[in-house]
Design a protein around this motif. Structure first.
Motif, short mmCIF file in Angstrom:
data_model
loop_
_atom_site.label_atom_id
_atom_site.label_comp_id
_atom_site.label_asym_id
_atom_site.label_seq_id
_atom_site.Cartn_x
_atom_site.Cartn_y
_atom_site.Cartn_z
N ASN A 155 0.81 -1.22 0.00
CA ASN A 155 0.00 0.00 0.00
C ASN A 155 0.84 1.26 0.00
O ASN A 155 0.51 2.24 -0.66
CB ASN A 155 -0.93 -0.01 1.21
N GLU B 202 1.96 1.71 -3.57
CA GLU B 202 0.92 2.09 -4.53
C GLU B 202 0.35 3.46 -4.24
O GLU B 202 -0.30 4.05 -5.10
CB GLU B 202 -0.18 1.04 -4.54
N SER B 203 0.55 3.98 -3.00
CA SER B 203 0.06 5.31 -2.74
C SER B 203 1.14 6.37 -2.93
O SER B 203 0.84 7.56 -2.96
CB SER B 203 -0.50 5.39 -1.32
N SER B 204 2.40 5.92 -3.10
CA SER B 204 3.46 6.89 -3.35
C SER B 204 3.34 7.40 -4.77
O SER B 204 2.79 6.73 -5.64
CB SER B 204 4.82 6.24 -3.17
N SER B 205 3.85 8.61 -5.04
CA SER B 205 3.66 9.17 -6.38
C SER B 205 4.41 8.34 -7.42
O SER B 205 3.95 8.17 -8.54
CB SER B 205 4.12 10.63 -6.41
N ARG C 223 2.30 5.27 -8.09
CA ARG C 223 1.10 5.62 -8.85
C ARG C 223 1.44 5.86 -10.31
O ARG C 223 0.72 5.45 -11.22
CB ARG C 223 0.44 6.85 -8.26
N LYS C 224 2.57 6.51 -10.55
CA LYS C 224 2.98 6.77 -11.95
C LYS C 224 3.16 5.47 -12.70
O LYS C 224 2.73 5.32 -13.85
CB LYS C 224 4.31 7.56 -11.96
N ILE D 167 1.77 2.60 -12.11
CA ILE D 167 0.47 1.96 -12.34
C ILE D 167 -0.20 2.60 -13.55
O ILE D 167 -0.77 1.91 -14.40
CB ILE D 167 -0.41 2.07 -11.08
N VAL D 168 -0.14 3.93 -13.63
CA VAL D 168 -0.76 4.62 -14.76
C VAL D 168 -0.08 4.22 -16.07
O VAL D 168 -0.74 3.97 -17.09
CB VAL D 168 -0.69 6.14 -14.54
#
Lengths: 159, 233
Positions: A107, A110-113, A116-117, A119-120
């Motif tokens: 978590n 996945e919540s770090s920037s 997240r990048k 994942i995108v």
């Protein structure tokens, strides 16, 4: 930004020792240490999050992850992250997994920037031709709404 | 020859290793029941004399002998296999046409014809592509599927798409110098009806999915930054 741990001074002078965390302004923030979570940036395991469980020599680390066999990896294949977990040197797989759960690595990542990048990026790469079309329509719609608002504001400003 | 059995006999002599059977000659003689056949035929093995053949017609010597021996071309018994359809192409798949008049159009796949070509339709009302045959090699299969259950495609085959053979009229001298009359070939009404019938249920299922109609109406093109080898279709 990575560097090897500075070896600590002899035990006799423990009270006067300056641990690596108390040294005056160091240019490095992420250190190679046992428990450091790293991202593999080259090779068969590209994109995986692994934990450094031991240091082999100046260039290589022993690396482990819940879904891979523990093995050595050159530091050049790793990019250190901000996440560390609390493990003894070369823990058993079970201990490793427990420690990762405790530190909530998934978590946090996945919540770090950065996480997240990634994942995108993955999502964008897996888009269908139809998905890309729908994305184009959505972008056009969004920019239409934005331009409308902008036009309104411009009009208000002009009057 | 004696009458053939309907199913070939599995050998009664299993192999111990390749080339060595389990039973000896005498044992096999007994197993095959040759003693019973002999007994039934009065001590000797039954013989069938060859049937008397009808007298062969007298062969005439050929009229023409070529100056040098002509080589006969080798016999070719090859049967071409039906074109293998890519696993990604199933009835209802949206395909992107890569060549020809409708290059870039996104089109619905209906079925593969016996010649190996793919039968596709726009649908006509959506993007102007009629019922058409298309080669598999000039097509990208996307992973988007359309529900094709209401469409009847059995009547379409390669003969349906064959060109009309025109009879050439013999020209008299006077007409020879006239410019050849070309009447514009009109599409026969029944073909239009076929198109409408196929498209009717297709369009209904397409309109059921949001944005799919606009998707099929738009053409595909490579834009800046798109890497075809990295694109997921």
């Amino acid at each position: 930004n990575s560097s090897i741990l500075i070896p600590s001074p002899p035990l006799s002078s423990i009270s006067n020792t300056i641990t690596h965390k108390q040294t005056p302004k160091m240019p490095f923030k992420r250190y190679v240490e046992i428990g450091r979570v790293a991202l593999v940036n080259y090779g068969k395991d590209y994109g995986k999050l692994v934990v450094i469980v031991d240091v082999v020599d100046q260039n290589r680390a022993l690396v482990d992850a819940p879904d891979m066999v523990r093995g050595q990896m050159n530091f050049k294949r790793l990019t250190l992250t901000d996440i560390t977990i609390d493990i003894p040197r070369v823990p058993k797989k079970k201990t490793l997994i427990e420690a990762m759960e405790k530190a909530d690595v998934k978590n946090k990542w996945e919540s770090s920037s950065w996480g997240r990048k990634l994942i995108v990026q993955k999502r964008r790469a897996s888009l269908n031709d139809f998905d890309r079309f729908k994305l184009m329509l959505a972008k056009i719609k969004r920019s239409g709404v934005i331009k409308q608002e902008l036009a309104k504001l411009k009009k208000e400003n002009a009057s | 020859m004696a009458a053939k059995r309907k199913t070939p006999v599995k050998t009664r002599n299993p192999d111990l290793i390749r080339g060595v059977g389990k039973y000896s000659r005498s044992k096999m003689y007994h197993k095959r029941g040759l003693w019973a056949i002999k007994a039934k035929n009065g001590g000797a093995f039954p013989r069938h004399d060859p049937k008397p053949k009808a007298p062969a017609a007298a062969e005439k010597p050929p009229k023409f002998y070529p100056a040098e021996d002509v080589k006969k071309p080798l016999l070719n018994k090859r049967k071409p296999k039906p074109t293998k359809l890519r696993a990604s192409i199933t009835p209802g798949t949206v395909l992107i046409l890569l060549a020809g008049r409708f290059m870039g159009k996104r089109v619905v796949f209906l079925k593969q014809l016996t010649s190996g070509l793919l039968l596709v339709t726009g649908p006509f009302k959506i993007n102007g592509v009629p019922l058409r045959r298309v080669n598999q090699s000039y097509v990208i299969a996307t992973s988007t599927k359309v529900d094709i259950s209401g469409v009847i495609v059995d009547k379409f085959d390669d003969k349906y798409f064959a060109k009309e053979v025109e009879k050439r009229k013999k020209k008299t001298e006077g007409e020879f110098f006239e410019a050849e009359k070309e009447d514009k070939k009109k599409l026969p009404e029944d073909k239009k009806e076929d198109q409408k019938a196929v498209d009717a249920s297709l369009i209904k299922s397409i309109e059921g999915v949001p944005d799919l109609k606009a998707y099929l109406a738009a053409r595909f093109s490579l834009k800046s930054g798109m890497k075809p080898h990295e694109l997921v279709f």
